[in-house]
Design a protein around this motif. Structure first.
Motif, mmCIF file in Angstrom:
data_model
loop_
_atom_site.group_PDB
_atom_site.id
_atom_site.type_symbol
_atom_site.label_atom_id
_atom_site.label_comp_id
_atom_site.label_asym_id
_atom_site.label_seq_id
_atom_site.Cartn_x
_atom_site.Cartn_y
_atom_site.Cartn_z
ATOM 1 N N PRO A 1 0.825 -1.026 0.151
ATOM 2 C CA PRO A 1 -0.037 0.118 -0.109
ATOM 3 C C PRO A 1 0.727 1.123 0.032
ATOM 4 C CG PRO A 1 -0.051 -1.151 2.084
ATOM 5 C CD PRO A 1 0.730 -1.847 1.118
ATOM 6 N N ASN A 2 0.355 2.231 -0.594
ATOM 7 C CA ASN A 2 1.019 3.643 -0.627
ATOM 8 C C ASN A 2 2.379 3.580 -1.560
ATOM 9 O OD1 ASN A 2 0.289 6.020 0.176
ATOM 10 N ND2 ASN A 2 0.777 5.548 2.470
ATOM 11 N N VAL A 3 2.372 2.493 -2.483
ATOM 12 C CA VAL A 3 3.528 2.331 -3.666
ATOM 13 C C VAL A 3 2.673 2.187 -4.598
ATOM 14 C CG1 VAL A 3 5.658 1.058 -4.321
ATOM 15 C CG2 VAL A 3 5.033 1.410 -1.697
ATOM 16 N N THR A 4 3.278 2.894 -5.709
ATOM 17 C CA THR A 4 2.754 2.922 -7.350
ATOM 18 C C THR A 4 3.904 2.763 -8.170
ATOM 19 O OG1 THR A 4 2.454 5.065 -7.612
ATOM 20 C CG2 THR A 4 0.374 4.031 -6.794
ATOM 21 N N PHE A 5 3.531 1.997 -9.331
ATOM 22 C CA PHE A 5 4.894 2.119 -10.084
ATOM 23 C C PHE A 5 4.174 2.110 -11.607
ATOM 24 C CE2 PHE A 5 7.598 -1.936 -12.037
ATOM 25 C CZ PHE A 5 8.485 -1.192 -12.111
ATOM 26 N N ALA A 6 4.774 3.107 -11.974
ATOM 27 C CA ALA A 6 4.539 3.510 -13.739
ATOM 28 C C ALA A 6 5.576 2.846 -14.367
ATOM 29 C CB ALA A 6 4.566 5.090 -13.717
ATOM 30 N N THR A 7 5.221 2.170 -15.306
ATOM 31 C CA THR A 7 6.253 1.184 -16.139
ATOM 32 C C THR A 7 6.092 1.295 -17.466
ATOM 33 O OG1 THR A 7 7.431 -0.811 -16.148
ATOM 34 C CG2 THR A 7 5.058 -0.856 -15.289
ATOM 35 N N ASN A 8 6.916 1.359 -18.508
ATOM 36 C CA ASN A 8 6.639 0.815 -19.828
ATOM 37 C C ASN A 8 7.089 -0.685 -20.065
ATOM 38 O OD1 ASN A 8 5.933 3.245 -21.340
ATOM 39 N ND2 ASN A 8 7.443 4.099 -20.224
ATOM 40 N N GLY A 9 7.443 -1.568 -19.005
ATOM 41 C CA GLY A 9 7.604 -2.815 -19.171
ATOM 42 C C GLY A 9 8.956 -3.075 -18.207
ATOM 43 N N PRO A 10 9.220 -4.354 -18.104
ATOM 44 C CA PRO A 10 10.334 -4.894 -17.301
ATOM 45 C C PRO A 10 11.607 -3.874 -17.438
ATOM 46 C CG PRO A 10 9.404 -6.698 -18.340
ATOM 47 C CD PRO A 10 8.927 -5.332 -19.000
ATOM 48 N N GLY A 11 12.217 -3.294 -16.286
ATOM 49 C CA GLY A 11 13.316 -2.553 -16.156
ATOM 50 C C GLY A 11 13.152 -1.070 -16.753
ATOM 51 N N GLN A 12 11.999 -0.710 -16.772
ATOM 52 C CA GLN A 12 11.599 0.707 -17.303
ATOM 53 C C GLN A 12 10.364 1.603 -16.704
ATOM 54 O OE1 GLN A 12 11.025 -0.062 -21.975
ATOM 55 N NE2 GLN A 12 10.890 -2.257 -21.149
ATOM 56 N N GLY A 13 10.689 1.525 -15.477
ATOM 57 C CA GLY A 13 9.601 2.361 -14.773
ATOM 58 C C GLY A 13 10.257 3.234 -13.642
ATOM 59 N N ASN A 14 9.317 3.830 -13.020
ATOM 60 C CA ASN A 14 9.695 4.787 -11.583
ATOM 61 C C ASN A 14 8.562 4.027 -10.554
ATOM 62 O OD1 ASN A 14 11.610 6.428 -12.156
ATOM 63 N ND2 ASN A 14 10.243 8.096 -12.677
ATOM 64 N N ILE A 15 9.114 4.134 -9.411
ATOM 65 C CA ILE A 15 8.473 3.711 -8.139
ATOM 66 C C ILE A 15 8.101 4.953 -7.578
ATOM 67 C CG2 ILE A 15 8.576 2.275 -5.892
ATOM 68 C CD1 ILE A 15 10.910 0.844 -7.305
ATOM 69 N N TYR A 16 6.773 5.090 -7.117
ATOM 70 C CA TYR A 16 6.481 6.344 -6.375
ATOM 71 C C TYR A 16 5.723 5.907 -5.067
ATOM 72 C CZ TYR A 16 6.620 8.136 -10.963
ATOM 73 O OH TYR A 16 6.914 8.817 -12.174
ATOM 74 N N MET A 17 6.071 6.670 -4.024
ATOM 75 C CA MET A 17 5.357 6.530 -2.614
ATOM 76 C C MET A 17 4.636 7.563 -2.156
ATOM 77 S SD MET A 17 8.640 4.393 -0.720
ATOM 78 C CE MET A 17 9.217 2.868 -1.358
ATOM 79 N N ARG A 18 3.664 7.123 -1.470
ATOM 80 C CA ARG A 18 2.695 8.264 -0.876
ATOM 81 C C ARG A 18 2.432 9.247 -1.936
ATOM 82 N NH1 ARG A 18 5.538 8.962 5.264
ATOM 83 N NH2 ARG A 18 4.827 6.681 5.948
ATOM 84 N N GLY A 19 2.045 8.611 -3.140
ATOM 85 C CA GLY A 19 1.421 9.831 -4.163
ATOM 86 C C GLY A 19 2.577 11.134 -4.563
ATOM 87 N N LEU A 20 3.846 10.915 -4.163
ATOM 88 C CA LEU A 20 4.984 12.045 -4.476
ATOM 89 C C LEU A 20 5.266 11.770 -5.916
ATOM 90 C CD1 LEU A 20 6.783 11.725 -1.159
ATOM 91 C CD2 LEU A 20 5.340 13.626 -1.935
ATOM 92 N N SER A 21 4.567 12.250 -6.886
ATOM 93 C CA SER A 21 4.661 12.077 -8.270
ATOM 94 C C SER A 21 4.168 13.223 -9.105
ATOM 95 C CB SER A 21 4.217 10.831 -9.054
ATOM 96 O OG SER A 21 4.174 10.956 -10.290
ATOM 97 N N THR A 22 4.804 13.534 -10.160
ATOM 98 C CA THR A 22 4.371 14.714 -11.062
ATOM 99 C C THR A 22 4.048 14.142 -12.513
ATOM 100 O OG1 THR A 22 6.688 15.496 -11.806
ATOM 101 C CG2 THR A 22 5.471 16.710 -9.822
ATOM 102 N N GLY A 23 4.048 12.782 -12.608
ATOM 103 C CA GLY A 23 3.645 12.245 -14.016
ATOM 104 C C GLY A 23 4.956 11.393 -14.444
ATOM 105 N N PHE A 24 4.772 10.607 -15.543
ATOM 106 C CA PHE A 24 5.951 9.832 -15.969
ATOM 107 C C PHE A 24 5.722 9.895 -17.571
ATOM 108 C CE2 PHE A 24 7.456 5.461 -17.224
ATOM 109 C CZ PHE A 24 8.805 5.756 -16.919
ATOM 110 N N LEU A 25 6.907 10.215 -18.150
ATOM 111 C CA LEU A 25 6.898 10.072 -19.538
ATOM 112 C C LEU A 25 7.223 8.690 -20.307
ATOM 113 C CD1 LEU A 25 8.520 13.626 -20.087
ATOM 114 C CD2 LEU A 25 5.862 13.112 -20.117
ATOM 115 N N GLY A 26 7.570 8.721 -21.414
ATOM 116 C CA GLY A 26 7.991 7.679 -22.198
ATOM 117 C C GLY A 26 9.507 7.489 -21.841
ATOM 118 N N ASN A 27 10.118 6.285 -22.400
ATOM 119 C CA ASN A 27 11.636 6.078 -22.004
ATOM 120 C C ASN A 27 12.338 6.632 -23.078
ATOM 121 O OD1 ASN A 27 11.009 4.065 -20.206
ATOM 122 N ND2 ASN A 27 11.013 2.430 -21.298
#
Length: 880
Positions: A100-126
Motif C-alpha cells: 500500500p502507498n506504493v505505485t509503479f509507472a512502467t513501460n515494461g520490465p526495467g523501464q519504470g519509476n517507483i512512487y511512494m505516498r503519491g509523490l509524483s508529477t507524472g511519467f513520460l516515455g522511455n
C-alpha cells in the motif's frame, strides 16, 4: 515452449539430487554487522514448534543496525525470502500489489519509476530517459549498493533473497539523495559458514491468451573451511511468454495529419503508406531473465569478517509491453493488441561487484562496504505514429513548407519511424560506518560516503525517411530530381546513421561526498528513547555532449557534411546542504510502541539539453528554457503505533503522516508550443496527508491472515506559472497566458497544475489481504492453501491542468491526461511438501483483469500497459 539450457540443467538437478537435509533457517551474520552478531531473519514468520501459534520476528537493517521491525520508528514493510516464495514473487511488478502507498509507472520490465505516498508529477516515455529524466525520488538498493537510474529502476529478479525492505518517507539522512520519498532494499542471502545446503526449483505455467512460461533456479551453499570460509551461488532462468499481439495493420496518411498540413501531399497523390506485415505476430512480448550470483564469506577471526559478491543479470524483453485501444489507422483494437511497424526490444544487462568488511575496534563496530555496477541498455521502440504530427512530416516529406525542403513536386516517403537508445552506466560507491555498542544507553552511528555515477547515452530518433545524399541521390537531386537530405553529423566526425533525424550523444552524472551521524539516548531505559541525526552532502553534477537535429542546411549536400546543427552541452553545478531526522520512541509496554518521526529528504537536480526560446506569440518567443533545475525537498512528520497482542498472535501497526514536498521538479514536452525537446523546471509545492495500516493474525496454529491498507490525500498547495523571461517581449516578467500567430492566438494553460488538484499516480486508497492455512496430512505430508486479493485505487497519469486524452485521436503532445481506473486482482495457490520435496499449483490475476497500470501518449498514440493476464502454473522444489 522455449526452454533455456539453464532450465534444463536445474530440472536435471531436481531429478538426481539426493543429499541429506540440513536446516537452512539459521542465516550467517548479516553483512551490515560483525560476525558475532546474530539476526535470524530467514526464520521470520516461521515459528518454532514450541511457539507455533505466534507470528515470529522479522529483523531488518533499515537504520544500519539489526532491529526487530516492531522497534523501527518509521513506516516499513518487510517480506522475508520465505514469504516472497509463498506469494510467488519474482520481480517488483509481482510484489507491488502487496505494498500500500506504493505505485509503479512502467513501460515494461526495467523501464519504470517507483512512487511512494503519491509523490509524483507524472511519467513520460522511455525515449531519452537516460539523458533527460530527473533522478528518481525512491532509492533502490541491492544490499548496500545504490541501483538508482533515471526512469529505469533496475528490475532485480528475486531469488535467494533474505528479505525485501520497503522504507516509506524520507530517508535522506542514512541513504542520501534519491531516497527522498523512500527506499526499496533487496537483501540477498549470505553464505552460511557451517552447513552444506541448497535448493532447486522449477515451474511451468500458461498465460491466458498468451505463450507458456517456465522458470528454474538452483542455490548451493558450501563451507570450504567450515566455520571460516564459505561460498554461496545461485543461478536462475525465467521465461515469461508473451501475451500482446502485434496485429496486421496498414498506415495510410490522412489529409488531416500535421493539423491539415498533409492536405497538399494528398492532393498531389503522394500520400505514402505502408504496412507492418513483416513484424506482425502473436504473443510478441516474451520476457527472459537470466542471471547468477556468487558470494564468499571469510571469517577472519572472532571480530572480523569479509564478504564479497558478484551478481550478473540479463533481462531480455522483446516487443512492447503496451497495447493500443485504437490502431495506427484508426481501427478499434481488441484486448492486448497493438499495431507496431518495427522490431522492438529492451535488453538490460548489469554486473555488480560488492564487498563488505565488518569488524570490531575495541567497543566500536566498523563496517566498510563498497560496490561497482556496470549497466548496459539497448532499446528500440516504434515511433511511427509521430509521422501524423507536423514534426514527423517535416522529416519525411518535401515539396511544400510543411516538409524539410520546399523545392520540387510534393512527395512523402515511408512513415515508419522508431527510436534506438544505447546506454552504458557505471555506479561506484563506498561507505564507512562506525557504531558504538548497541546495549549502551547512549548509542551513536557515524559514517562517510562517496559515490560516482556516470551515464553515457546515445539516442537516435530514426524517422527521417527522405533519401540521404549518397553520390547517386545527390547527383539526381542536383539535376532537378527530388531533394535528398544528408545524414546528420554531431560534433564534427560523428556521423549519425541513415534515417536518424534527431538525438543526442551525451554524458551525465555526479559525484557525491557525504558525512552522516546519529545519536540515540534512552531517557528511560527500555521505555523512552530519543534519536537525532543529520547528513551533510556535497554534489558535483555535470552533463556534456551534443544534441543534434536535421535542418534545411542538410538538403542536397553530401552525407557527412557538418553544418553546425548540434547544440553543445557543457554544464556543471555544485550544491550542498544538510538533511536531518529526529525520533521519539515510547515503549508503552514491551509489546506496544508509539513513535514520532521528523525526517527530511531530497533528490539531485539536473540539466536541460538546450536553452532554446519557445512559447511564441506573434512570432516573438516568451520563454527561454533554463540550463538547469535544482533539487526538490521533502519534509515528513509522522506518528506511528506498533503493537502485538494476545501473546504475539496479532500484530497491528498504524501510522499517520503530514508531508510537504517543495520546489518540485516537473518536465514539459509540448512540441507545438514549447519546442521539440523535453525540459524540466522547478515548480509547485504539494501537501500530502495520509495513513497506513498493517496487520497480521495467527487465528489458529495453521490459519494466518495478513493485510495492509493506505488512505492518501495529496494536493497541490500553490500554482506558479511559466513566466515570460525574455526581455523585450510584451509580457516580460508576467505569466504566459497566450501563444500563437496573429489571427490564430490561443490560450496557454498553466502547465504546473492548479491549487487543490491531486498529483499524478496518487490513488486515494490501496489495500490487500492474504489468508493462508497450513496443516499436516497423514504420512507427514505438509499441505497449505492460500488466497489473496489486492486493490488499487484510480489515479491520473498527469497533473490536473494537462489536456484530457479522452477521445483525442490527433495527438500532438506526450502530456495528455488519462484516468487510470481502479482495479482488483485475486491470487491463489495450494501445495504439499514431504521431507525435502515440495510442489504447488498457483494462479495469479485469477479474474484476468486487463486494467492499465500506465496510460500515456508518449509515442503520439494512446498506449496502455496492462496487468499481466491470468497465469496458472505448477512449481516443484527440492531442498537439502
Amino acid at each position: 515452449m522455449k526452454i533455456n539450457p539453464i532450465t534444463c540443467a536445474v530440472l536435471a538437478a531436481l531429478a538426481v539430487s539426493r543429499v541429506s537435509y540440513a536446516d537452512t533457517t539459521t542465516p550467517p551474520a548479516p553483512a551490515t554487522q560483525p560476525a558475532t552478531a546474530s539476526a535470524n531473519s530467514n526464520a521470520a514468520n516461521t515459528p518454532s514448534a514450541a511457539n507455533a501459534a505466534t507470528l515470529g520476528t522479522v529483523n531488518v537493517t533499515a537504520q544500519h543496525t539489526v532491529q526487530d521491525i516492531q522497534q523501527v520508528p518509521i513506516t516499513i514493510q518487510a517480506f522475508t525470502g520465505a514469504t516472497l516464495q509463498q506469494m510467488n514473487v519474482q520481480d517488483f511488478q509481482d510484489v507491488i500489489k502487496y505494498l500500500p502507498n506504493v505505485t509503479f509507472a512502467t513501460n515494461g520490465p526495467g523501464q519504470g519509476n517507483i512512487y511512494m505516498r503519491g509523490l509524483s508529477t507524472g511519467f513520460l516515455g522511455n525515449q531519452s530517459s537516460a539523458s533527460i529524466a530527473p533522478f528518481p525520488n525512491v532509492a533502490v538498493y541491492l544490499d548496500d549498493q545504490s541501483m538508482q537510474f533515471p526512469a529505469r529502476n533496475l528490475d532485480i529478479y528475486m531469488v535467494d533473497m533474505e528479505r525485501l525492505e520497503v522504507l516509506e518517507g524520507p530517508q535522506g539522512t542514512l541513504f542520501g539523495g534519491g531516497a527522498e520519498a523512500g527506499a526499496v532494499r533487496y537483501i540477498t542471502n549470505k553464505p552460511n559458514l557451517d552447513k552444506v545446503s541448497g535448493s532447486a526449483e522449477a515451474s511451468a505455467g500458461a498465460t491466458a491468451g498468451g505463450g507458456p512460461n517456465n522458470s528454474a533456479n538452483a542455490v548451493l551453499n558450501f563451507p570450504i573451511i567450515p566455520g571460516t570460509l564459505a561460498v554461496r551461488g545461485v543461478i536462475y532462468n525465467d521465461h515469461q511468454g508473451g501475451y500482446i499481439d502485434n496485429v496486421p495493420s496498414t498506415y495510410t496518411r490522412q489529409a488531416t495529419d500535421g493539423g491539415g498540413a498533409m492536405a497538399p501531399y494528398v492532393a498531389a497523390g503522394s500520400a505514402a503508406g505502408t504496412n507492418n506485415y513483416s513484424v506482425a505476430q502473436n504473443n510478441w512480448n516474451p520476457v527472459d531473465y537470466q542471471g547468477a550470483r556468487l558470494s564468499a564469506l571469510w571469517k577472519i577471526n572472532d571480530d572480523w569478517n569479509f564478504l564479497i559478491a558478484e551478481s550478473y543479470q540479463n533481462l531480455d524483453a522483446n516487443g512492447q509491453s503496451s497495447t493500443y485501444p485504437t490502431g495506427t489507422d484508426g481501427q478499434k483494437l481488441g484486448t492486448d493488441q497493438i499495431t507496431s511497424f518495427v522490431p522492438a526490444w529492451n535488453n538490460d544487462h548489469f554486473t555488480n561487484t560488492a564487498w563488505t568488511l565488518n569488524g570490531q575496534i575495541g567497543d566500536l563496530s566498523l563496517v566498510y562496504t563498497g560496490g561497482y555496477t556496470n549497466r548496459r541498455i539497448s532499446e528500440q521502440q516504434d515511433y511511427t505514429s509521430y509521422s501524423r504530427s507536423a514534426g514527423g512530416m517535416y522529416y519525411q516529406c518535401t515539396g511544400t513548407s510543411a516538409g524539410l525542403s520546399s523545392a520540387g513536386k510534393p512527395i512523402c516517403y515511408s512513415p515508419v519511424g522508431y527510436w534506438n537508445d544505447h546506454v552504458n552506466s557505471t555506479h561506484q560507491s563506498h561507505e564507512l560506518r562506525l557504531m558504538t555498542p548497541e546495549d549502551g544507553r547512549l548509542r551513536a552511528i557515524g559514517g562517510l560516503y562517496y559515490e560516482d555515477f556516470n551515464i553515457n547515452d546515445r539516442m537516435d530518433f530514426n524517422y527521417k525517411t527522405i533519401p540521404s545524399c549518397t553520390p547517386a541521390n545527390l547527383t539526381a537531386a542536383l539535376a532537378g530530381g527530388y531533394p535528398c537530405v544528408a545524414d546528420a553529423e554531431s560534433s564534427p566526425g560523428i556521423v549519425m546513421p541513415d534515417n536518424t533525424a534527431f538525438g543526442e550523444v551525451e554524458k551525465r552524472g555526479y559525484k557525491q561526498e557525504a558525512v552522516f551521524g546519529s545519536l540515540s539516548y534512552d531517557i528511560v531505559p527500555d521505555v523512552l528513547t530519543v534519536t537525532a541525526g543529520t547528513r551533510y552532502y556535497h554534489y558535483s553534477e555535470w552533463q556534456t555532449g551534443t544534441e543534434f537535429y536535421t535542418t534545411a542546411a542538410q538538403v542536397n549536400v553530401p552525407n557527412g557534411t557538418y553544418v553546425g546543427n548540434d547544440s553543445v552541452m557543457n554544464y556543471h553545478q555544485d550544491y550542498h546542504g544538510f538533511k536531518s531526522r529526529a525520533n521519539l520512541l515510547w515503549n508503552i509496554t514491551p509489546d506496544m510502541m508509539l513513535y514520532y518521526t521528523f525526517s527530511q529528504g531530497f533528490r539531485p537536480g539536473g540539466f536541460n539539453r538546450t536553452t532554446s526560446e519557445v512559447a511564441k506569440l506573434d512570432g516573438v518567443p516568451q520563454y527561454k528554457k533554463p540550463t538547469s533545475y535544482a533539487p526538490d525537498t521533502l519534509t515528513n512528520n509522522e506518528i506511528g503505533f506498533k503493537s502485538t497482542f494476545f501473546d504475539d498472535r496479532l500484530l497491528l501497526n498504524a501510522s499517520i503522516y503530514d508531508m510537504r514536498w517543495n520546489n518540485v521538479q516537473m518536465q514539459f514536452f509540448n512540441p507545438l508550443v514549447l519546442g521539440n525537446t523535453t525540459f524540466a523546471v522547478n515548480g509547485p509545492n504539494y501537501k500530502v496527508d495520509g495513513g497506513e495500516l498493517q496487520f497480521q493474525a495467527r487465528i489458529t496454529d495453521g490459519l494466518s491472515l495478513m493485510g495492509s491498507a493506505s488512505l492518501n490525500h495529496a494536493k497541490q498547495t500553490n500554482s506558479p506559472c511559466l513566466v515570460d523571461n525574455i526581455p523585450g517581449s510584451a509580457a516580460y516578467n508576467s505569466c504566459i497566458v497566450a501563444t500563437g500567430a496573429a489571427g490564430a492566438v490561443s490560450s496557454f494553460a498553466n502547465p504546473f497544475g492548479e491549487v487543490g488538484s491531486v498529483p499524478a499516480f496518487s490513488p486515494r486508497s490501496q489495500y490487500n489481504l492474504r489468508l493462508r492455512y497450513d496443516w499436516t496430512l497423514a504420512g507427514d505430508y505438509k499441505a497449505f492453501w492460500q488466497v489473496g486479493a489486492s486493490h488499487m485505487g484510480s489515479m491520473y497519469n498527469q497533473p490536473a491542468t494537462y489536456p484530457s486524452g479522452d477521445g483525442v485521436t490527433d495527438i500532438t503532445t506526450v502530456e495528455l491526461r488519462y484516468l487510470q481506473a481502479a482495479y482488483t486482482t485475486y491470487d491463489a495457490s495450494i501445495g504439499v511438501a514431504k521431507d525435502n520435496w515440495n510442489m504447488s499449483i498457483f494462479g495469479t490475476n485469477l479474474g484476468n483483469s486487463h486494467a492499465s497500470t500506465f496510460t500515456s501518449s508518449a509515442e503520439f498514440i494512446e498506449s496502455q500497459v496492462p496487468i499481466h493476464p491470468r497465469v496458472i502454473g505448477v512449481k516443484v522444489g527440492f531442498k537439502f
